[in-house]
Design an enzyme around this catalytic site. Structure first.
Site, PDB file in Angstrom:
ATOM      1  N   LYS A   1      33.717  54.808  31.665  1.00  0.00           N
ATOM      2  CA  LYS A   1      33.757  56.107  32.362  1.00  0.00           C
ATOM      3  C   LYS A   1      35.154  56.386  32.918  1.00  0.00           C
ATOM      4  CE  LYS A   1      30.479  54.908  35.239  1.00  0.00           C
ATOM      5  NZ  LYS A   1      30.171  53.586  34.677  1.00  0.00           N
ATOM      6  N   THR A   2      35.714  55.376  33.588  1.00  0.00           N
ATOM      7  CA  THR A   2      37.043  55.576  34.163  1.00  0.00           C
ATOM      8  C   THR A   2      38.054  55.787  33.044  1.00  0.00           C
ATOM      9  OG1 THR A   2      36.416  54.219  36.040  1.00  0.00           O
ATOM     10  CG2 THR A   2      38.760  54.570  35.721  1.00  0.00           C
TER      11      THR A   2
ATOM     12  N   ASP B   1      35.746  60.541  39.699  1.00  0.00           N
ATOM     13  CA  ASP B   1      35.224  59.230  39.301  1.00  0.00           C
ATOM     14  C   ASP B   1      34.218  58.778  40.365  1.00  0.00           C
ATOM     15  OD1 ASP B   1      34.884  56.916  37.880  1.00  0.00           O
ATOM     16  OD2 ASP B   1      36.886  56.091  38.261  1.00  0.00           O
TER      17      ASP B   1
ATOM     18  N   GLN C   1      24.870  52.446  40.546  1.00  0.00           N
ATOM     19  CA  GLN C   1      25.931  51.854  41.354  1.00  0.00           C
ATOM     20  C   GLN C   1      26.167  52.627  42.645  1.00  0.00           C
ATOM     21  OE1 GLN C   1      29.467  50.178  39.228  1.00  0.00           O
ATOM     22  NE2 GLN C   1      28.577  51.234  37.495  1.00  0.00           N
TER      23      GLN C   1
ATOM     24  N   ARG D   1      30.905  43.156  37.558  1.00  0.00           N
ATOM     25  CA  ARG D   1      32.370  43.061  37.681  1.00  0.00           C
ATOM     26  C   ARG D   1      32.918  41.982  36.760  1.00  0.00           C
ATOM     27  NH1 ARG D   1      32.974  47.506  38.356  1.00  0.00           N
ATOM     28  NH2 ARG D   1      30.736  47.527  38.076  1.00  0.00           N
TER      29      ARG D   1
HETATM   30  P1  ATP Z   1      32.378  50.949  36.202  1.00  0.00           P
HETATM   31  O1  ATP Z   1      30.998  51.489  36.086  1.00  0.00           O
HETATM   32  O2  ATP Z   1      32.368  49.535  36.651  1.00  0.00           O
HETATM   33  O3  ATP Z   1      33.285  51.832  36.986  1.00  0.00           O
HETATM   34  P2  ATP Z   1      33.473  52.119  33.811  1.00  0.00           P
HETATM   35  O4  ATP Z   1      32.328  52.757  33.132  1.00  0.00           O
HETATM   36  O5  ATP Z   1      34.381  52.982  34.568  1.00  0.00           O
HETATM   37  O6  ATP Z   1      32.965  50.899  34.710  1.00  0.00           O
HETATM   38  P3  ATP Z   1      35.867  51.190  32.532  1.00  0.00           P
HETATM   39  O7  ATP Z   1      36.381  50.426  33.676  1.00  0.00           O
HETATM   40  O8  ATP Z   1      36.462  52.481  32.167  1.00  0.00           O
HETATM   41  O9  ATP Z   1      34.277  51.340  32.686  1.00  0.00           O
HETATM   42  O10 ATP Z   1      35.875  50.278  31.233  1.00  0.00           O
HETATM   43  C1  ATP Z   1      35.390  48.947  31.248  1.00  0.00           C
HETATM   44  C2  ATP Z   1      36.208  48.079  30.313  1.00  0.00           C
HETATM   45  O11 ATP Z   1      35.929  48.416  28.963  1.00  0.00           O
HETATM   46  C3  ATP Z   1      37.691  48.276  30.500  1.00  0.00           C
HETATM   47  O12 ATP Z   1      38.329  47.035  30.360  1.00  0.00           O
HETATM   48  C4  ATP Z   1      38.063  49.219  29.362  1.00  0.00           C
HETATM   49  O13 ATP Z   1      39.411  49.084  28.989  1.00  0.00           O
HETATM   50  C5  ATP Z   1      37.107  48.779  28.261  1.00  0.00           C
HETATM   51  N1  ATP Z   1      36.760  49.880  27.309  1.00  0.00           N
HETATM   52  C6  ATP Z   1      36.232  51.073  27.617  1.00  0.00           C
HETATM   53  N2  ATP Z   1      36.023  51.803  26.496  1.00  0.00           N
HETATM   54  C7  ATP Z   1      36.417  51.053  25.456  1.00  0.00           C
HETATM   55  C8  ATP Z   1      36.466  51.245  24.025  1.00  0.00           C
HETATM   56  N3  ATP Z   1      36.051  52.367  23.443  1.00  0.00           N
HETATM   57  N4  ATP Z   1      36.935  50.225  23.266  1.00  0.00           N
HETATM   58  C9  ATP Z   1      37.356  49.071  23.843  1.00  0.00           C
HETATM   59  N5  ATP Z   1      37.348  48.833  25.163  1.00  0.00           N
HETATM   60  C10 ATP Z   1      36.889  49.809  25.976  1.00  0.00           C
HETATM   61 MG    MG Z   2      34.869  53.039  36.632  1.00  0.00          MG
END
Ligand code: ATP
Ligand code: MG
Length: 680
Positions: free
Chosen positions: A32-33, A218, A249, A610
């Site tokens: 998402k981030t 976010d 979360q 995490r």
């Molecule tokens: P949270 O819910 O904990 O905030 P999030 O949904 O924001 O998590 P991110 O932190 O954006 O998730 O991504 C999690 C990990 O997965 C990061 O290390 C990111 O670089 C990797 N990632 C995300 N999308 C891809 C992708 N399409 N291919 C490879 N790696 C990815």
């Molecule tokens: Mg995030």
């Protein structure tokens, strides 16, 4: 066009949806981030002026990372920058421009918790309410709830439905008046006053509406009512709002955040497009399995699939006889990882639920000479000396800030005694004037001695020349800061307090780190100012907030609340016991309010997710409380994850099952130095 080929399909779709309301609702670690970072870069690559974009993050650190990433994706540094900030710093920016229309000075200071408590205590004193059941802490909690619902003191008294609330309403009015008179705002005021501004000054709202064409948020699951209203007002015209979040979360219910905003997004913005992401790129399969099974015990959530993309074995549960053994076991493990396996310390985190937990881990880490940084626990800025120095800076910024003035007027001792201060203060309160302003009258009336008057004058003189010094164009804040410490005699005071050789480190730490923090701020800020620095510090999430060791060499000790959004290769989630996780408060009120335990479950889910590669969950069978050793009960969450634990144990090798292992301590893997092979 930005190359987004390495994103998955739904991620691409979200990144390329530039206009209209967009909700990305997805589980932990699904990117998402990453999506909103790419989306910002994509907007800029498509020709959008960066200054027309507002991106709201949860911490200032996340904001900085997003800015760096965006530049990286664009392959260039941006001449103009998007606004990337937390809700609070975004509001500070608005209030610094506009707050005078609410009758506050533009140089307002932000009160910290200690300041708030003294203001609350004073409000209760003035109303002669010190003997009532209303304690300053309870009053502040109630005021915070009112503010987060957008309720002014008048309305608070009107809607009060008990004597208790009626009293609180009166005290709220006093508190708010006192803050305003002193040119102070509390943390909640940052949002609350911005909301008042938008409501009563349409031209101010319009200025903000005209500033941004694209807004994204976010961690949307943790927005509260007021934050929602603020955002809704500024995107009302174009509705170009992209929010990303995970209802599982949501962990700030106690601070007024409501999951309803994320679950009801489509209701608030009927034209909204909803994108779901299901692929988790962060954690190994076992970690996902555990997280999924745990969170399935919550009700009223959006069913989400979370599909692991990474194999590998990775989950261990350990049980220790007492908290000392728990800390020793975990730290021994970490020492092994760092020294024998060359794991980088910054890839390791110990996550805990309560502020009492880290002390004993810190002790062990020091013994083993492992560097650590502590986030979300007691901060460097809670030290008395740091608060004094900040009070100096606050008085320099805002001469009306009597609270800070009284803190430092005789620190170090300069012949302005308590009796003098009390008499001046009594007069100031009675005549509704500022402390400094009543000095001549008090002197004329013989209320203060001529010696005290002299000392007061001298101090006033000193402060105004420092005020001038800080305002000089092109001034180096950190140098002026050190000059201030010298001329006010504070440096000598510190030398006196920490006289011995062993204390020298502390002496250097206090002044050195404070000066470092100021110059670090100076280096990173576009137009540094004393006000700007104080804002950064007050906003907490600031990375100037603690003496930073080089990141690479320190492991992280962190509360679960502050771990949101982050990831580490190896995570130790400690203290899985009833009364800790879930927290005692939520267990106590479970029957009236079952959702409080659900929030704890989400917190545990945040902790588990995490971990990228390795997760170690621990608990201690006994713990010392109020000086007595007591047996603990395993956290209900362990039971809820039991089948997943069993499956994982079968896959990863026997011995990981908490049920099978309960009661065993000291033997087998429990409490052992954790030869790494066994973790695998
Ligand atoms: P949270 O819910 O904990 O905030 P999030 O949904 O924001 O998590 P991110 O932190 O954006 O998730 O991504 C999690 C990990 O997965 C990061 O290390 C990111 O670089 C990797 N990632 C995300 N999308 C891809 C992708 N399409 N291919 C490879 N790696 C990815
Ligand atoms: Mg995030």
């Amino acid at each position: 066009m930005l190359d987004i080929s390495h994103l998955n399909r739904p991620q691409q779709e979200a990144v390329r949806t530039h206009r209209g309301p967009l909700l990305v609702l997805a589980g932990a670690g699904t990117g998402k981030t990453r999506v909103i970072t790419y989306r910002m870069a994509d907007l800029i690559a498509a020709g959008v002026d960066p200054e027309r974009i507002l991106s709201v993050t949860f911490t200032n650190k996340a904001a900085r990372e997003m800015l760096d990433r965006t530049s990286l994706l664009l392959g260039r540094t941006m001449k103009k920058r998007p606004t990337i900030s937390t809700f609070h710093s975004w509001c500070v920016g608005i209030l610094r421009q506009e707050i005078d229309s609410l009758g506050y000075p533009k140089q307002f200071v932000i009160y910290d918790r200690g300041d708030q408590e003294s203001a609350a205590r004073k409000a209760l004193q003035v109303l002669k309410m010190t003997d009532t059941a209303l304690k300053p802490g309870d009053l502040l909690a109630q005021i915070s709830r009112w503010k987060m619902q957008g309720v002014m003191p008048d309305l608070a008294q009107e809607i009060a439905d008990s004597d208790h609330e009626q009293l609180a309403g009166m005290a709220y009015r006093r508190y708010q008046l006192a803050l305003k008179a002193a040119g102070g705002v509390d943390f909640d005021d940052l949002l609350f006053l911005t909301w008042q501004l938008f409501k009563h000054h349409p031209e101010a709202l319009e200025r903000q509406q005209n500033r941004f064409d694209f807004v994204q948020i976010d961690e949307y699951q943790d927005t509260n009512e007021l934050q929602f209203r603020l955002i809704e007002s500024i995107v009302r015209r174009h509705q170009n709002l992209c929010v990303v979040g995970d209802d599982d979360q949501s962990i700030y219910g106690w601070r007024g955040a409501e999951v309803k905003h994320i679950l009801g997004f489509k209701h608030s913005f009927p034209a909204a497009k909803v994108v779901r992401l299901e692929d988790n790129y962060r954690c190994t399969e076992s970690i996902i399995q555990l997280a999924n099974q745990l969170v399935a015990h919550n009700h009223g959530r959006h069913e989400k699939r979370l599909i692991a993309h990474r194999g590998g074995t990775s989950v261990v549960f350990r049980e220790y006889p007492d908290e000392q053994a728990e800390a020793e076991g975990v730290v021994r493990d970490i020492a092994y990882l760092i020294h024998q396996l060359n794991v980088r310390p910054c890839e390791i985190a110990i996550l805990f639920r309560t502020n009492e937990q880290p002390r004993i881990f810190e002790h062990e880490l020091r013994r083993k000479q492992i560097h650590y940084r502590i986030v979300g626990g007691q901060s460097f800025f809670d030290r008395k000396e740091i608060k004094d120095l900040q009070a100096y800076l606050k008085v320099l910024v805002n001469p009306r800030d009597d609270l800070s003035l009284l803190r430092i007027i005789n620190v170090p001792p300069r012949g302005i005694g308590d009796a003098t201060c009390e008499r001046l203060l009594a007069r100031a309160v009675k005549e509704k004037r500022r402390f400094w302003d009543v000095i001549p009258d008090a002197a004329a009336a013989g209320e203060i001695t001529s010696k005290a008057l002299n000392n007061l004058r001298q101090f006033e003189q000193q402060m105004s020349s420092l005020r001038e010094a800080f305002k000089q164009p092109g001034v180096k804040l950190s140098e002026t800061f050190l000059r201030m410490v010298e001329t006010t005699g504070y440096a000598r005071e510190i030398e006196r307090t920490y006289r011995s050789a062993e204390q020298q480190e502390m002496r250097n730490l206090i002044l050195g780190e404070f000066a470092n923090a100021v110059s670090q701020y100076e280096a990173q800020s576009r137009s540094p100012s004393l006000e700007g620095y104080l804002d950064e510090v007050s906003l907490g999430g600031s990375d100037f907030a603690a003496p930073e060791r080089p990141d690479e060499n320190a492991i992280t000790l962190m509360t679960l609340h502050s771990a949101k959004g982050l990831e580490f290769e190896r995570v130790y989630l400690v203290g899985l016991e009833e009364g800790i996780l879930p927290h005692k408060r939520s267990v106590d009120e479970e029957f009236e309010n079952p959702s409080s335990v659900e929030e704890e479950r989400r917190l545990c889910y945040v902790g588990i997710t995490r971990a990228k590669d390795f997760l170690t969950i621990t608990r201690s069978q006994s713990r010392v409380k109020w000086g007595k050793k007591r047996e603990t009960k395993p956290s209900r969450f362990l039971k809820e994850m039991r089948t997943a634990m069993e499956t994982i144990a079968a896959r990863e090798g026997a011995g990981n099952d908490p049920a099978a292992r309960s009661g065993k301590t000291g033997g087998g893997r429990t409490g052992q130095p954790a030869p790494h092979g066994e973790m695998l």
